[in-house]
Design an enzyme around this catalytic site. Structure first.
Site, mmCIF file in Angstrom:
data_model
loop_
_atom_site.group_PDB
_atom_site.id
_atom_site.type_symbol
_atom_site.label_atom_id
_atom_site.label_comp_id
_atom_site.label_asym_id
_atom_site.label_seq_id
_atom_site.Cartn_x
_atom_site.Cartn_y
_atom_site.Cartn_z
ATOM 1 C CB CYS B 155 48.953 -0.426 1.620
ATOM 2 S SG CYS B 155 50.645 -0.780 1.332
ATOM 3 C CG ASP B 157 49.128 -3.749 -2.080
ATOM 4 O OD1 ASP B 157 48.141 -4.941 -3.254
ATOM 5 O OD2 ASP B 157 49.978 -5.162 -2.088
ATOM 6 C CG HIS B 224 47.314 -4.776 2.289
ATOM 7 N ND1 HIS B 224 47.560 -5.772 1.381
ATOM 8 C CD2 HIS B 224 48.084 -3.495 2.150
ATOM 9 C CE1 HIS B 224 49.048 -4.970 1.134
ATOM 10 N NE2 HIS B 224 49.382 -4.042 1.328
ATOM 11 C CB CYS B 235 52.160 -4.973 3.530
ATOM 12 S SG CYS B 235 52.158 -3.643 3.496
HETATM 13 ZN ZN LIG Z 1 50.764 -3.135 1.277
#
Ligand SMILES: [Zn+2]
Ligand SMILES: [Zn+2]
Ligand SMILES: [Zn+2]
Ligand SMILES: [Zn+2]
Lengths: 503, 503
Positions: B155, B157, B224, B235
């Site tokens: 991701c 992130d 995650h 997420c």
């Molecule tokens: Zn994420």
């Protein structure tokens, strides 16, 4: 400017008093000329195809004029549908007709809807018709010449829309890719990826020939100019400068070839070829590569000249003269001097392209006295995305191959400028047909392609927000499976909005 | 929610009164725990790296506060440069400092310039430092496991920014691709193209192994969640729903595998692996494939559990237990039931990833009592484009891999939302570092990459026009040659404008 020629004087007076002389041939008393190498029956079939397609598009405006005159009649919606069905072959969007009494008929929306409907109708009819040429034979010939893939990038200009079928007379399936870019300025990195895909197919599946067959990928760039009005009707992306257009195409070809040679080891390379088209006559100019594959702006064969020089020969002499013309070009001295002749396969390919194009010169000669009446832009719509395989008719569409408007925007701008003149100036909207292909075998591919269409539509409407606000931009969306002969599927703009808001 | 555990009560009181118990280990009297399989010296090196990088970014705001206090002093420009040089290691843009007397110091512009400068400074220092791990060894190990390429999509992130180096402890060069997408929702078509490139390299050049070596391409997706605050700090692209994130990742992996299998003949396929990360503890969850390569949301090994269960064993028993845990997962019954164990290479790979991650669990355990103090977003900038290989530190950057904003916009929106909270709310701009790589060997590649940066910058500034207008969006542009270890080259925004208008 072409010098006036005595030989064409009578022909000029007879056929085309407004234009200069017929640039291709000298015929007596209006009897059509007949080149020994031209394909008359194919010319007839191609003419019928062009006239059918153009006829359907040409019917739209007269039909809408008749509608406009009747819009205040009581039974207007029913009348309108009868008229549309009879004149256009389809019915109109009910909503627009029923709302006509409130203010007046929304002609812009109706025009856009008619263009989009005509596109789909034409696509269906084209698919029913048998293909004009034998693509297996041509693919074998290309392999014989040493090419397992031919990738052609023309300029987006609508006057090159008939390039493959008409100007070069190649069967559709024999050409691996025909993505168009403004000024033929193709994306080198994207093209390297396409080359990689082609190579892998050879290695993994031995298609069309195994990797060790010694064949090559051929990349062709096609630029264009106008012989009658070179300063105005040439390539808009190169400011109507023929030399700039040719030079830029040559430069891009060199970059592509070097990208392949420098990024891959083991002697990876490609062959390249630069071709120019006079969009008034459809006569081509082929820049003959030398033994090292290098080309020059000063070394070429002009097919219009070759047509004139071989018109009165028998077929085998004419054929011989084609090869001699290639040989003569290779022997060019001075600025155009190169390092000898290209390999035999390239010579055969060039000869075939020249001979094919002789038929097209005669097509223009026989039907329009050697020069199209519409030497300028006269496109009916802008084709965006992967483009329609089905439509390959001159001046039908300005075609921008693009993946995103963010990258392809400048190419699209050129098209919007053209349509500002030919449509918006008269109050007609710019019809933009967004078309992408998906792969039925890949899960989620169709859904993602639909989203892709919607994303591109939104980006176009945002880039030309003022036109869109005034109803002067009408976007249609279609998708199609990659398999040859798949139907064209129209997307509902409403469905689009629903899908977008549901994300 | 985790059930409270008696075993951790004293530990909790001792170390981290505000948090729940240390989720990984039970240690006595604050003596740090020591897992038999963890790599202590690497943990020390990684900590020094993380602290150095974060320290430089953390120095920016205090330095700017000191500047703010002195902005009306007579010799401000000189003072400011001395202060910046001492505290930040670089000097500031002269224009901003010299204009401070007119109204006041443009803190937003200055902050943006400092972040961009720090990025370049850090990149230079990282390149001087020797690589931490031996990538040849790891590549050989992966080949032994049956994989010639490992392609990881985490991701976007920022809490996964340390995925490769820290969480999975893999050397950079051993991973073919690590493009990040919001919610790990990678582009299937683009990934198929990457697969094709990898395959061609094997066929043409036998790199890294010939095509007939029987190895495969491995695609890993990493989702995650947050164990401490699952409903808020998970997420963002999947509304903090761990199950949704895992399911979406699994679905995309299946689509990719089917795309390969259905588009290519001769048994083409790929292996896939789904991994989850608890971003509070960096403990991973590996979804063990069955003998057919299929995975399930209900069949996995939790490494945090494994850490606790093996903490007090000797090294060989701990190692054995790792393999037993994989075996036990494969034997899962009920919803998670699969068709047997994965092939031996996959089992060895999973075991290695789990063992590598044990060191990371201990890293978090030893330095932050098992749970990061910043469990939420705390990124310093948004990284857009190809991303910096040099920065792989947790919560340093929200990384959106994208080619165009038109396609990657929704991923970028998630990042802008995060920065609206962590920066804009406090009046600080969102720093966006646009970084693309070019290929020095390909003619025109650098020029086209520079244009690409500029196009993406313009698209970002247009998408977030209101932020940009207020000076709350600061974009920096850098390019870098593809060859490993190449310097990062900053582009002048002015040069950019000049290039654009010259087109
Ligand atoms: Zn994420
Ligand atoms: Zn053009
Ligand atoms: Zn004629
Ligand atoms: Zn501990």
């Amino acid at each position: 400017a072409r010098p006036p020629s005595r030989a064409f004087a009578s022909h000029e007076l007879l056929h085309s008093p407004m234009h200069a002389a017929n640039p291709a041939c000298a015929m007596d008393q209006g009897r059509p000329c007949r080149h020994p190498l031209s394909n008359e029956s194919e010319n007839r079939r191609l003419l019928a195809h062009e006239q059918a397609i153009k006829g359907h598009f040409a019917a739209i405006i007269p039909a809408l004029k008749r509608l406009a005159a009747q819009q205040h009649e009581a039974d207007f919606p029913e009348r309108a549908q009868r008229l549309a069905d009879a004149d256009l072959g389809f019915t109109l969007p009910v909503g627009i007709l029923e709302d006509a009494w409130i203010a007046k008929l929304d002609m812009r929306a109706l025009y856009g809807a008619c263009v989009m409907h005509t596109i789909r109708l034409m696509a269906e009819q084209t698919q029913v018709a048998p293909p004009l040429q034998n693509s297996d034979e041509m693919s074998s010939f290309l392999l014989d010449c040493g090419y397992h893939a031919v990738d052609i990038t023309p300029c987006s200009d609508g006057r090159l829309k008939g390039l493959i079928r008409y100007i070069l007379r190649l069967p559709d399936d024999a050409v691996r890719s025909r993505k168009a870019y403004a000024g033929a300025m193709f994306d080198v990195e994207a093209n390297v990826k396409r080359w990689i895909e082609t190579e892998l197919m050879r290695y993994r599946e031995g298609r069309p020939v195994p990797a060790d067959a010694g064949t090559r990928y051929l990349k062709i760039v096609v630029y264009h100019w106008s012989s009658s009005d070179p300063a105005h009707e040439g390539c808009a992306a190169h400011h109507s400068n023929e030399r700039d257009a040719a030079e830029a195409g040559l430069g891009r070809l060199r970059e592509f070839r070097q990208a392949i040679e420098n990024s891959f080891c083991c002697g990876a390379s490609v062959d390249t070829l630069l071709i120019g088209v006079d969009t008034d006559t459809d006569g081509i100019k082929v820049h003959v590569p030398d033994a090292d594959g290098e080309m020059s702006l000063y070394r070429w064969v002009s097919n219009l000249t070759l047509y004139k020089e071989t018109l009165n020969e028998d077929a085998s002499t004419a054929r011989l003269k084609v090869y001699q013309a290639i040989q003569a070009a290779s022997a060019t001295d001075g600025w155009g001097k190169g390092n000898g002749e290209p390999h035999e396969g390239m010579r055969r390919l060039i000869a075939t392209l020249l001979i094919n194009n002789l038929s097209q010169i005669e097509y223009v000669c026989g039907n329009w006295e050697g020069r199209y009446p519409d030497i300028g832009h006269n496109e009916r719509f802008i084709s965006v995305g992967d483009g329609f395989e089905e439509f390959q008719v001159r001046n039908l569409a300005y075609f921008v191959y693009l993946h995103t408007v963010e990258e392809g925007g400048p190419d699209l701008d050129v098209g919007i400028q053209i349509f500002s003149r030919i449509n918006v100036l008269h109050g007609l909207p710019v019809p933009v047909a967004i078309h992408f292909r998906y792969d039925r075998r890949v899960p989620g591919s169709r859904e993602r392609t639909v989203e892709h269409c919607q994303r591109v539509k939104a980006a176009i409407e945002s880039r030309y927000a003022e036109l869109h606000r005034q109803g002067l931009l009408v976007c249609g969306m279609t998708v199609q499976d990659k398999a040859s002969g798949s139907p064209i599927e129209a997307l509902e703009a409403n469905g689009a909005a629903a899908l977008r808001s549901a994300r």
